[in-house]
Design a protein around this motif. Structure first.
Motif, PDB file in Angstrom:
ATOM      1  N   LEU A  62      96.049  34.785  35.718  1.00 29.79           N
ATOM      2  CA  LEU A  62      95.021  34.514  34.716  1.00 29.79           C
ATOM      3  C   LEU A  62      94.194  33.277  35.050  1.00 29.79           C
ATOM      4  O   LEU A  62      93.004  33.221  34.726  1.00 29.79           O
ATOM      5  N   HIS A  63      94.799  32.289  35.701  1.00 25.04           N
ATOM      6  CA  HIS A  63      94.003  31.115  36.098  1.00 25.04           C
ATOM      7  C   HIS A  63      93.011  31.492  37.194  1.00 25.04           C
ATOM      8  O   HIS A  63      91.817  31.197  37.098  1.00 25.04           O
ATOM      9  N   MET A  64      93.480  32.153  38.226  1.00 22.85           N
ATOM     10  CA  MET A  64      92.622  32.461  39.367  1.00 22.85           C
ATOM     11  C   MET A  64      91.540  33.478  38.993  1.00 22.85           C
ATOM     12  O   MET A  64      90.406  33.398  39.475  1.00 22.85           O
ATOM     13  N   LEU A  65      91.864  34.425  38.117  1.00 26.79           N
ATOM     14  CA  LEU A  65      90.883  35.439  37.707  1.00 26.79           C
ATOM     15  C   LEU A  65      90.063  34.981  36.502  1.00 26.79           C
ATOM     16  O   LEU A  65      89.040  35.582  36.179  1.00 26.79           O
ATOM     17  N   HIS A  66      90.558  33.950  35.806  1.00 24.16           N
ATOM     18  CA  HIS A  66      89.827  33.201  34.793  1.00 24.16           C
ATOM     19  C   HIS A  66      89.766  33.859  33.413  1.00 24.16           C
ATOM     20  O   HIS A  66      89.763  33.166  32.409  1.00 24.16           O
ATOM     21  N   VAL A 375      93.710  24.233  40.638  1.00 26.57           N
ATOM     22  CA  VAL A 375      92.567  23.339  40.819  1.00 26.57           C
ATOM     23  C   VAL A 375      91.316  24.004  40.250  1.00 26.57           C
ATOM     24  O   VAL A 375      91.277  25.220  40.025  1.00 26.57           O
ATOM     25  N   PHE A 376      90.296  23.188  40.032  1.00 31.57           N
ATOM     26  CA  PHE A 376      89.005  23.654  39.529  1.00 31.57           C
ATOM     27  C   PHE A 376      87.926  23.171  40.496  1.00 31.57           C
ATOM     28  O   PHE A 376      87.887  21.996  40.860  1.00 31.57           O
ATOM     29  N   LEU A 377      87.079  24.092  40.944  1.00 30.25           N
ATOM     30  CA  LEU A 377      86.012  23.762  41.890  1.00 30.25           C
ATOM     31  C   LEU A 377      84.664  23.807  41.177  1.00 30.25           C
ATOM     32  O   LEU A 377      84.427  24.686  40.351  1.00 30.25           O
ATOM     33  N   LYS A 378      83.775  22.871  41.540  1.00 33.15           N
ATOM     34  CA  LYS A 378      82.434  22.855  40.968  1.00 33.15           C
ATOM     35  C   LYS A 378      81.436  22.577  42.075  1.00 33.15           C
ATOM     36  O   LYS A 378      81.571  21.592  42.816  1.00 33.15           O
ATOM     37  N   ALA A 379      80.420  23.441  42.203  1.00 34.48           N
ATOM     38  CA  ALA A 379      79.447  23.306  43.287  1.00 34.48           C
ATOM     39  C   ALA A 379      78.494  22.148  43.005  1.00 34.48           C
ATOM     40  O   ALA A 379      77.908  22.064  41.927  1.00 34.48           O
ATOM     41  N   HIS A 393      87.921  28.856  39.888  1.00 37.20           N
ATOM     42  CA  HIS A 393      89.316  28.485  39.630  1.00 37.20           C
ATOM     43  C   HIS A 393      90.180  28.970  40.783  1.00 37.20           C
ATOM     44  O   HIS A 393      89.965  30.075  41.300  1.00 37.20           O
ATOM     45  N   GLY A 394      91.138  28.161  41.175  1.00 35.68           N
ATOM     46  CA  GLY A 394      91.984  28.579  42.277  1.00 35.68           C
ATOM     47  C   GLY A 394      93.260  27.783  42.389  1.00 35.68           C
ATOM     48  O   GLY A 394      93.654  27.043  41.487  1.00 35.68           O
ATOM     49  N   PHE A 440      91.157  31.437  46.131  1.00 38.51           N
ATOM     50  CA  PHE A 440      90.473  31.862  44.912  1.00 38.51           C
ATOM     51  C   PHE A 440      90.233  33.366  44.930  1.00 38.51           C
ATOM     52  O   PHE A 440      90.489  34.045  45.932  1.00 38.51           O
ATOM     53  N   SER A 441      89.728  33.878  43.798  1.00 38.44           N
ATOM     54  CA  SER A 441      89.486  35.320  43.672  1.00 38.44           C
ATOM     55  C   SER A 441      87.991  35.611  43.616  1.00 38.44           C
ATOM     56  O   SER A 441      87.267  35.041  42.801  1.00 38.44           O
ATOM     57  N   LEU A 442      87.540  36.516  44.459  1.00 39.39           N
ATOM     58  CA  LEU A 442      86.141  36.936  44.442  1.00 39.39           C
ATOM     59  C   LEU A 442      85.801  37.689  43.160  1.00 39.39           C
ATOM     60  O   LEU A 442      84.628  37.797  42.796  1.00 39.39           O
TER      61      LEU A 442
END
Length: 456
Positions: A62-66, A375-379, A393-394, A440-442
């Protein structure tokens, strides 16, 4: 829409191969047409399931797929007609008291999302009264989740047949769910070392104890009520079909996926995404790269960099990436496998290897037991996969650390929480290629990924 599905939730025990992996292998050995779904990100469990069953594993996290929609989309597209869709996950949180089991919240949440019938696997190598009491605790927690459907229970490592008879009697006094049998103590196996687990092919003779355990359990006709277990999956509620409007990608027809025992700890979710877009997959072996010229896209899944210690592996990878860059086709390398694409790899104080030097960083690889953190990624800028300020999310495994010069930091900020401060950077690019230290998940960025793959 009928999609037969069942959740087998195992009581975790340190130092022991998960019971659900042995049970899933026995179901496959008995002829069930399995499709495997794993609840939560756990590289070790993923690998055990692959070895025990010989089947690919789709991780539903659920975290990776959000969100629920992405989870359901991945499941629905990955489902197979007339298959037994087997979900596997931990039954309980780490046990703090001998006389208490607490239902694992993530497993319960995912069971609700997918309306799963559930069959716990519980250790019964304690006395019958305590085992029955713990089972009663777990079922009382399961029934508090309206989406879960408790149907029965299976025990493991029962001390002897007489103890099992006492357990059946005690169960009948406490709860309206009946035991379906038990896994005898002689099929329970100690865990396999991570070094071996991620360095050998699933059918290796070095995994013979696990394969032997699976076959022994499958052969026990009267020890477990196998037909009843199979019928549980048919009790699942009708599946509410998810509408997915993602269009195919015209330019990506053949996706080459690097295959190696060290790779694939995150499951096959991203590969399912490529096939969802209309692409076909073929697997590349570092010892035989003749099909490289036929791929429109290269995918290097997350894996354990420790498994790539052979110089020949790095030489094969260098030839593979060189061909991809020369042909200017998109590629994705994620997770710990990115360590191989840097300038150097430090395995220990006395062992350092030159990487393939495609990207400006060095990696330090650890031998410790694989685990991962969210972890949380932000561009920070527009990039081929994420636009500025978009999030992803990943997970990051603890298997390696990457050192990057301050002038060559990645395009994505890394945070431990959604609102926390930046702890690192991620996301490097070469032409249409994307490199991410994070797994992460595409499916979370489906629209952006489709635009990236359509770049010309």
């Amino acid at each position: 829409m009928n999609i037969h599905r069942l959740l087998i939730a195992h009581e975790p025990r340190e130092g022991i191969i998960p019971l659900s992996a042995i049970f899933a292998g026995a179901l496959k050995e008995r002829g069930y047409n399995l499709r495997l779904f794993q609840i939560g990100f756990d590289e070790m469990l993923t690998r055990y399931l692959e070895i025990a069953t010989g089947e690919p594993v789709t991780v539903i996290d659920l975290h990776m797929l959000h969100n629920d929609f992405n989870c359901k989309s991945l499941f629905q597209f990955s489902s197979k007609k007339e298959a037994f869709h087997l979900f596997v996950g931990p039954l309980s949180e780490p046990q703090l008291h001998e006389e208490k089991l607490e239902l694992h919240k993530t497993t319960a949440k995912m069971g609700e999302i997918f309306s799963l019938p559930v069959m716990p696997l519980i250790y019964a190598d304690r006395n019958a009264i305590l085992a029955a009491r713990l089972t009663e605790q777990i079922f009382s927690q399961i029934v508090s989740y309206p989406g879960l459907q408790p149907l029965g229970v299976c025990f493991a490592a029962v001390l002897n047949p007489r103890e099992y008879q006492l357990l059946e009697i005690e169960m009948g006094r406490r709860i309206p769910y009946f035991p379906l049998g038990y896994l005898p103590k002689n099929v329970i196996r100690d865990e396999i070392s991570p070094e071996l687990l991620f360095s050998e092919e699933p059918h290796s003779l070095k995994f013979m104890p696990l394969h032997s355990s699976v076959r022994q359990l499958a052969a026990l006709e009267d020890m477990i009520s196998w037909p009843v277990v199979g019928s549980f999956a048919k009790r699942a509620r009708p599946w509410p079909e998810v509408r997915e409007d993602l269009e195919e990608v015209s330019g990506i027809r053949r996706v080459g996926v690097l295959r190696h025992p060290a790779l694939g700890g995150a499951g096959d979710g991203n590969m399912r995404f490529f096939t969802h877009l209309g692409a076909s997959l073929f697997f590349l072996d570092l010892e035989d790269l003749r099909e490289t010229e036929e791929c429109d896209f290269l995918y290097i899944p997350h894996g354990r960099a420790q498994g790539f210690r052979k110089i020949s592996n790095l030489e094969g990878l260098k030839r593979l990436l060189g061909s991809v860059v020369f042909r200017k086709i998109p590629f994705l390398a994620e997770g710990e496998s990115v360590a191989l694409l840097g300038e150097s790899i430090l395995y220990s104080k006395d062992e350092k290897t030159t990487g393939i030097s495609m990207f400006p960083f060095s990696a330090s690889v650890k031998k410790e037991y694989p685990s991962a953190h969210e972890v949380f990624l932000k561009a920070s800028l527009n990039s081929p996969l994420l636009r500025k300020e978009e999030t992803l999310h990943g997970y990051r495994s603890n298997g390696c650390a990457v050192s990057v010069p301050s002038s060559r930091q990645g395009y994505w900020a890394v945070r431990r929480s959604e609102t926390g401060g930046e702890i690192d950077t991620d996301g490097w690019f070469m032409g249409k290629g994307v490199l991410s230290r994070t797994c992460f998940s595409l499916w979370e960025v489906a629209s952006g990924a489709r635009k990236w793959l359509n770049l010309r």
